[in-house]
Scaffold this motif. Structure first.
Motif, PDB file in Angstrom:
ATOM      1  N   PRO A 219       0.884  -1.124  -0.177  1.00 35.70           N
ATOM      2  CA  PRO A 219       0.121  -0.399   0.139  1.00 35.70           C
ATOM      3  C   PRO A 219       1.296   1.371  -0.210  1.00 35.70           C
ATOM      4  CG  PRO A 219      -0.093  -1.400   1.796  1.00 35.70           C
ATOM      5  CD  PRO A 219       0.070  -2.451   1.100  1.00 35.70           C
ATOM      6  N   ALA A 220      -0.142   2.554  -0.776  1.00 36.92           N
ATOM      7  CA  ALA A 220       1.052   3.693  -0.771  1.00 36.92           C
ATOM      8  C   ALA A 220       1.042   4.077   0.271  1.00 36.92           C
ATOM      9  CB  ALA A 220       0.078   4.750  -1.656  1.00 36.92           C
ATOM     10  N   GLY A 226      -7.615  -3.004  10.614  1.00 37.99           N
ATOM     11  CA  GLY A 226      -8.536  -3.631  10.901  1.00 37.99           C
ATOM     12  C   GLY A 226      -9.551  -3.459   9.628  1.00 37.99           C
ATOM     13  N   PHE A 228      -7.905  -3.273   5.741  1.00 39.72           N
ATOM     14  CA  PHE A 228      -7.883  -4.628   5.096  1.00 39.72           C
ATOM     15  C   PHE A 228      -6.958  -5.265   5.333  1.00 39.72           C
ATOM     16  CE2 PHE A 228      -7.925   0.950   4.749  1.00 39.72           C
ATOM     17  CZ  PHE A 228      -9.085   0.710   3.483  1.00 39.72           C
ATOM     18  N   GLY A 229      -6.615  -5.458   6.775  1.00 38.41           N
ATOM     19  CA  GLY A 229      -5.520  -6.718   6.696  1.00 38.41           C
ATOM     20  C   GLY A 229      -6.738  -7.937   6.011  1.00 38.41           C
ATOM     21  N   GLY A 230      -5.557  -8.910   6.416  1.00 44.70           N
ATOM     22  CA  GLY A 230      -5.818 -10.546   5.558  1.00 44.70           C
ATOM     23  C   GLY A 230      -6.798 -10.317   3.572  1.00 44.70           C
ATOM     24  N   ALA A 231      -7.105  -8.872   3.143  1.00 40.69           N
ATOM     25  CA  ALA A 231      -7.888  -8.740   2.102  1.00 40.69           C
ATOM     26  C   ALA A 231      -7.112  -7.833   1.044  1.00 40.69           C
ATOM     27  CB  ALA A 231      -9.288  -8.208   1.786  1.00 40.69           C
ATOM     28  N   ILE A 232      -6.240  -7.104   1.569  1.00 45.04           N
ATOM     29  CA  ILE A 232      -4.693  -6.545   0.206  1.00 45.04           C
ATOM     30  C   ILE A 232      -3.567  -7.614   1.053  1.00 45.04           C
ATOM     31  CG2 ILE A 232      -6.445  -4.209   0.483  1.00 45.04           C
ATOM     32  CD1 ILE A 232      -4.199  -3.969   2.351  1.00 45.04           C
ATOM     33  N   PRO A 233      -1.899  -8.064   0.194  1.00 48.32           N
ATOM     34  CA  PRO A 233      -1.542  -8.005   0.744  1.00 48.32           C
ATOM     35  C   PRO A 233      -0.437  -7.236   1.287  1.00 48.32           C
ATOM     36  CG  PRO A 233      -1.146  -7.652  -2.410  1.00 48.32           C
ATOM     37  CD  PRO A 233      -2.897  -7.289  -1.723  1.00 48.32           C
ATOM     38  N   GLY A 364      -0.333  -7.421  -6.437  1.00 50.36           N
ATOM     39  CA  GLY A 364      -0.101  -6.155  -6.063  1.00 50.36           C
ATOM     40  C   GLY A 364       0.710  -5.660  -5.079  1.00 50.36           C
TER      41      GLY A 364
ATOM     42  N   TRP B 283     -13.056   0.544  -3.435  1.00 48.26           N
ATOM     43  CA  TRP B 283     -11.838   0.169  -2.211  1.00 48.26           C
ATOM     44  C   TRP B 283     -10.499  -0.097  -1.818  1.00 48.26           C
ATOM     45  CZ3 TRP B 283      -8.813  -4.797  -0.602  1.00 48.26           C
ATOM     46  CH2 TRP B 283      -8.999  -4.813   1.009  1.00 48.26           C
ATOM     47  N   ASN B 286      -8.952   2.779  -1.215  1.00 53.59           N
ATOM     48  CA  ASN B 286      -9.025   3.628   0.127  1.00 53.59           C
ATOM     49  C   ASN B 286      -7.790   2.954   1.059  1.00 53.59           C
ATOM     50  OD1 ASN B 286     -11.027   5.522   0.468  1.00 53.59           O
ATOM     51  ND2 ASN B 286     -12.962   3.620   0.399  1.00 53.59           N
ATOM     52  N   ALA B 287      -7.752   1.076   0.298  1.00 57.54           N
ATOM     53  CA  ALA B 287      -7.202   0.563   1.184  1.00 57.54           C
ATOM     54  C   ALA B 287      -4.972   0.973   0.340  1.00 57.54           C
ATOM     55  CB  ALA B 287      -7.116  -1.441   0.615  1.00 57.54           C
ATOM     56  N   LYS B 288      -4.841   1.563  -0.856  1.00 54.72           N
ATOM     57  CA  LYS B 288      -4.203   2.459  -1.545  1.00 54.72           C
ATOM     58  C   LYS B 288      -3.122   1.114  -1.888  1.00 54.72           C
ATOM     59  CE  LYS B 288      -4.074   5.994   1.461  1.00 54.72           C
ATOM     60  NZ  LYS B 288      -4.811   7.426   1.141  1.00 54.72           N
ATOM     61  N   SER B 289      -3.774  -0.067  -2.501  1.00 54.39           N
ATOM     62  CA  SER B 289      -3.405  -1.275  -2.196  1.00 54.39           C
ATOM     63  C   SER B 289      -3.374  -1.204  -4.008  1.00 54.39           C
ATOM     64  CB  SER B 289      -3.644  -2.350  -1.630  1.00 54.39           C
ATOM     65  OG  SER B 289      -3.553  -3.367  -2.018  1.00 54.39           O
ATOM     66  N   ALA B 290      -2.655  -1.903  -4.978  1.00 52.55           N
ATOM     67  CA  ALA B 290      -2.442  -2.453  -6.154  1.00 52.55           C
ATOM     68  C   ALA B 290      -3.625  -3.211  -6.513  1.00 52.55           C
ATOM     69  CB  ALA B 290      -1.345  -2.775  -7.011  1.00 52.55           C
ATOM     70  N   ALA B 291      -3.991  -4.427  -5.324  1.00 48.47           N
ATOM     71  CA  ALA B 291      -3.952  -5.666  -5.638  1.00 48.47           C
ATOM     72  C   ALA B 291      -5.120  -6.342  -4.560  1.00 48.47           C
ATOM     73  CB  ALA B 291      -3.509  -7.017  -6.075  1.00 48.47           C
ATOM     74  N   THR B 292      -6.493  -7.038  -4.022  1.00 48.30           N
ATOM     75  CA  THR B 292      -6.711  -7.873  -3.580  1.00 48.30           C
ATOM     76  C   THR B 292      -5.741  -9.281  -3.182  1.00 48.30           C
ATOM     77  OG1 THR B 292      -8.370  -9.145  -4.386  1.00 48.30           O
ATOM     78  CG2 THR B 292      -8.452  -6.304  -3.387  1.00 48.30           C
ATOM     79  N   ALA B 293      -6.020  -9.850  -2.247  1.00 50.89           N
ATOM     80  CA  ALA B 293      -5.346 -11.157  -1.844  1.00 50.89           C
ATOM     81  C   ALA B 293      -5.662 -11.154  -0.569  1.00 50.89           C
ATOM     82  CB  ALA B 293      -3.408 -10.843  -1.472  1.00 50.89           C
ATOM     83  N   GLY B 294      -5.446 -13.262  -0.117  1.00 49.71           N
ATOM     84  CA  GLY B 294      -6.257 -13.602   0.994  1.00 49.71           C
ATOM     85  C   GLY B 294      -6.872 -14.605   0.879  1.00 49.71           C
ATOM     86  N   THR B 300     -13.741 -10.044  -0.623  1.00 45.95           N
ATOM     87  CA  THR B 300     -12.174  -9.310   0.156  1.00 45.95           C
ATOM     88  C   THR B 300     -13.765  -8.945   1.147  1.00 45.95           C
ATOM     89  OG1 THR B 300     -12.007  -8.438  -1.880  1.00 45.95           O
ATOM     90  CG2 THR B 300     -11.960  -7.334   0.112  1.00 45.95           C
ATOM     91  N   ARG B 303     -13.306 -11.505   3.790  1.00 47.61           N
ATOM     92  CA  ARG B 303     -12.241 -11.803   4.611  1.00 47.61           C
ATOM     93  C   ARG B 303     -12.084 -10.453   5.278  1.00 47.61           C
ATOM     94  NH1 ARG B 303      -9.049 -11.945  -1.503  1.00 47.61           N
ATOM     95  NH2 ARG B 303      -8.512 -14.283  -1.277  1.00 47.61           N
ATOM     96  N   VAL B 304     -12.976  -9.142   5.262  1.00 49.15           N
ATOM     97  CA  VAL B 304     -12.046  -8.172   5.869  1.00 49.15           C
ATOM     98  C   VAL B 304     -12.993  -8.320   6.999  1.00 49.15           C
ATOM     99  CG1 VAL B 304     -11.758  -5.959   6.432  1.00 49.15           C
ATOM    100  CG2 VAL B 304     -11.442  -6.530   4.004  1.00 49.15           C
ATOM    101  N   GLY B 414     -14.397  -4.359  10.199  1.00 49.28           N
ATOM    102  CA  GLY B 414     -13.255  -5.427  10.342  1.00 49.28           C
ATOM    103  C   GLY B 414     -12.240  -4.992  11.440  1.00 49.28           C
ATOM    104  N   GLY B 415     -12.748  -3.866  12.165  1.00 56.26           N
ATOM    105  CA  GLY B 415     -11.435  -3.690  13.507  1.00 56.26           C
ATOM    106  C   GLY B 415     -12.697  -4.301  14.863  1.00 56.26           C
TER     107      GLY B 415
END
Lengths: 472, 472
Positions: A219-220, A226, A228-233, A364, B283, B286-294, B300, B303-304, B414-415
């Protein structure tokens, strides 16, 4: 191969020992600390001392070579042709600069005031490396005296570096620049030691190395675990997973092609290593470790001396302070090094790691890889090489009797040094004539050397020039 | 369940909206920042403001509860018995403290000067959480007015915390201390939000969590990787190997028993999640991520919201500065967290990790494990629970018409929060009535709330008390 003149060597060395130590002490009083810019004039004074001494002995050509970088830490080069048409050419390598001496209060005697206690001589550089370069002065004088020659039996070159304790940053370039001058049939390195006082030995190889840093970005910026954990690398988790897969359960490196070309240990290599009186508990004491561990199927010495490794030297990512931050961190970093053995090339192994690393980055995430340098090549000279045989014969005589030589065993170095550059640029095998002991305290306070062993070194050098000349 | 009186609710709320916002703005002007010790008097003033308001509405019992820790950040408690013998008891939870407001220059209007722009009200606490506690004041007034009751149809308790934005350090202890006072049949939390403006929804669960640090120690100090690398266990490499094995290739956690007891998603849960207009690109933004994973086999949102995780939040060991040190480091450290879902207990999962961790430490290394706290329990109320049904009916009416209610969807968080403590100490299911939107800017500059949604919240609360009373 024992020359008739050999029997006069030991008496000559004994007779000139006092003179020799007086000379060495002069040199040891020069604080030639190459890593301290303020000491650069002392490094130059040390080079000039050695140059003058080499001229005094009779070298017709003695030069002070400046190195790139402009730090004023010169290399001394000397050359003395044998005069015999087919004499082999030998280049002796050592260095005249020394390590820093801080913390001074841990020294029992001043580091640049050579002091004898019992059979030991205490001073910075006594063992590493002035003492071991100096025994060649005495050895050469003995060789000339006992053979009655006006020039050595081999074409002798001396290469005394002035930046070794600063990592030899310009040595390779210097060698390349002076390629024609440093050419030799064999390089004798006198900057290592023996197994222990009772076990004369010679080093036959050093590991190479390449060091670098591997990075993963996710992530940037750090994001909430909470949300995003578990759903993004997670780049930290993934770098850990990736680096955690480098070794299999046998602690072999799984990078495809990593072991390509590795010169395997011969039965003789393994037998010779096994002859060394290895005390695992003492070794573990030095390693400060509670256990040994490593590649399956190899002993501790084999692992350290003759097997390539992948090592994590550092790692960081995410929150590393007190308390806790529940984040998916933005990035993670690993400092990696690979030790290499004969048959491996640093940049080739680096490329293999690179291919594996980039092929295994999860979607990712973005990977980065940076090598600190082109690495250090491994070097090794086989036990049956004539120059290795000449070394063991010469040391055998010095540590035993001419008609009853001591067995000389074989070690290697797990570390990495400029020896491979010598091997490559000089285009000659590298052999090792050193008499320092592991307990001499290289780089430490109260560095010292065993006085009788320095004389054995001089004796061995005297035998060596005749032996190598006779092999032609 | 629609009461005859319900149709008067919307007109009442509309008629009293101006009055309500004038009241809320008074409260929003009090800078009750709980994390700033200098603001403690303001947190107390905020508590007193709320207490006075509750008394004014008619609560016969209103108390200001001091918490342990002596920081002067009190909780407001109020209680109003229905008077009906078999009326259910409902405890409303929210908090009257707010987040800090730095950096002030990022605010377009002063954070403690409530400002209306379009249909939004800007102020610190507008959404989190004064606005959402305040709509209960209006909702209760409407409930009393339209039913003509002199007391609510349910036994109503209000618990308004003053330390939530400081991590609720004393809330659990306070609840335990006042166990008999806070007892209820259902807890209504108004400190969350809805999916988006067009999608009314209610939260039905939050993940739990346990956080800690895992350490491995090897050599007593960093040792040279040339001398010892590959022949002693490297604690950094081994911690990386161990942590790198926590997930299998399907990203499932391999710690034995980790998933024991996990309440699996029902088909209905999955269908309801799938109905939410989930925009993966937004989403990921917001996650600042290039991909989902889990974890394989889950979306997604699943997972969260509904799957436990193991996450590395930090990691360090060895040399982490510029350049390179060829060492086998003495130690390595990992900051770890596990998010937990219904059916998992933090200390139980911690114990399972502990067993696995210590069972897998390689010979020659020493492990350490430290949990930051006893963790936070997960909480979840099933979709078919009568209290969840009552919430969705009430919100459906508020967001639609009495005879044509809007569909209310289901989310989770998720939190992790103090909701599980409420569930456990109050011994009641926790349901969520919130109208804030993800875009309201909680904890950020320019926090705001949608004015019409606060009125919907008041309306839903008014329906809810009648609905719950009728369920008895």
């Amino acid at each position: 191969m024992t020359s008739a003149s050999d029997k006069a060597v030991r008496p000559y060395v004994a007779e000139h020992a006092d003179e020799f130590f007086a000379e060495l002490n002069e040199w040891l009083r020069i604080p030639s600390i190459s890593s301290d810019p303020a000491s650069a004039p002392e490094v130059r004074r040390s080079a000039e001392w050695l140059a003058a001494k080499l001229r005094e002995i009779g070298f017709p050509t003695v030069e002070i070579w400046e190195t790139a970088g402009g730090k004023g830490l010169p290399t001394v080069f000397a050359e003395w042709p044998s005069g015999d048409d087919d004499a082999p050419t030998v280049a002796v390598y050592g260095h005249h600069d020394v390590q820093p001496v801080t913390p001074l209060d841990l020294w029992d005697t001043p580091p640049f005031e050579p002091t004898v206690k019992g059979d030991r001589l205490y001073a910075r550089g006594a063992a590493d490396d002035k003492g071991q370069l100096a025994f060649h002065l005495l050895g050469l004088r003995a060789h000339l005296a006992v053979t009655g020659r006006s020039a050595p039996a081999v074409n002798l070159k001396i290469i005394a570096e002035g930046e070794e304790e600063s990592g030899s940053p310009n040595f390779r370039a210097l060698l390349e620049d002076k390629r024609d001058r440093v050419k030799a049939d064999v390089v004798v390195v006198s900057d290592t030691g023996m197994w222990d006082r009772e076990t004369p030995s010679t080093c036959t190889g050093m590991r190479g190395m390449i060091t670098g840093q591997a990075d993963l970005s996710g992530p940037a910026n750090d994001v909430h675990s909470g949300s995003f954990g578990g759903a993004i690398p997670n780049p930290l988790t993934e770098l850990v997973r990736l680096m955690g897969r480098v070794h299999d359960d046998d602690k072999r490196v799984v990078i495809p092609g990593f072991y390509d070309g590795v010169v395997e240990l011969t039965d003789t290599d393994r037998e010779m290593f096994a002859k060394l009186p290895f005390d695992e508990q003492a070794w573990l004491g030095n390693a400060k470790s509670a256990a040994t561990a490593g590649e399956a199927g190899f002993t501790t010495l084999e692992r350290v001396w003759a097997r390539p490794t992948f090592e994590l030297n550092g790692f960081w990512g995410g929150h590393t302070g007190p308390g806790h931050k529940t984040i998916v961190p933005a990035e993670a970093h690993a400092k990696i090094s690979m030790r290499l053995v004969a048959g491996q090339a640093p940049l080739d192994v680096a490329k293999k790691f690179e291919d594996w690393f980039f092929a295994n980055i999860p979607a990712g995430l973005t990977g980065g890889l940076h090598w600190e340098s082109d690495g250090v090549k491994p070097c090794m000279t086989p036990l049956d090489h004539p120059a290795v045989q000449a070394i063991t014969r010469s040391m055998g005589k010095a540590f035993g009797e001419l008609d009853d030589p001591r067995e000389v065993l074989f070690t290697r170095e797990g570390g990495s040094g400029p020896e491979a550059d010598l091997q490559e640029v000089v285009e000659a095998p590298v052999v090792f004539l050193g008499v320092s002991l592991p307990s001499d305290g290289w780089h430490s306070p109260n560095e010292s050397v065993t006085i009788p062993l320095l004389l054995k070194g001089a004796e061995a050098a005297a035998y060596l020039w005749s032996d190598l000349a006779e092999q032609r």
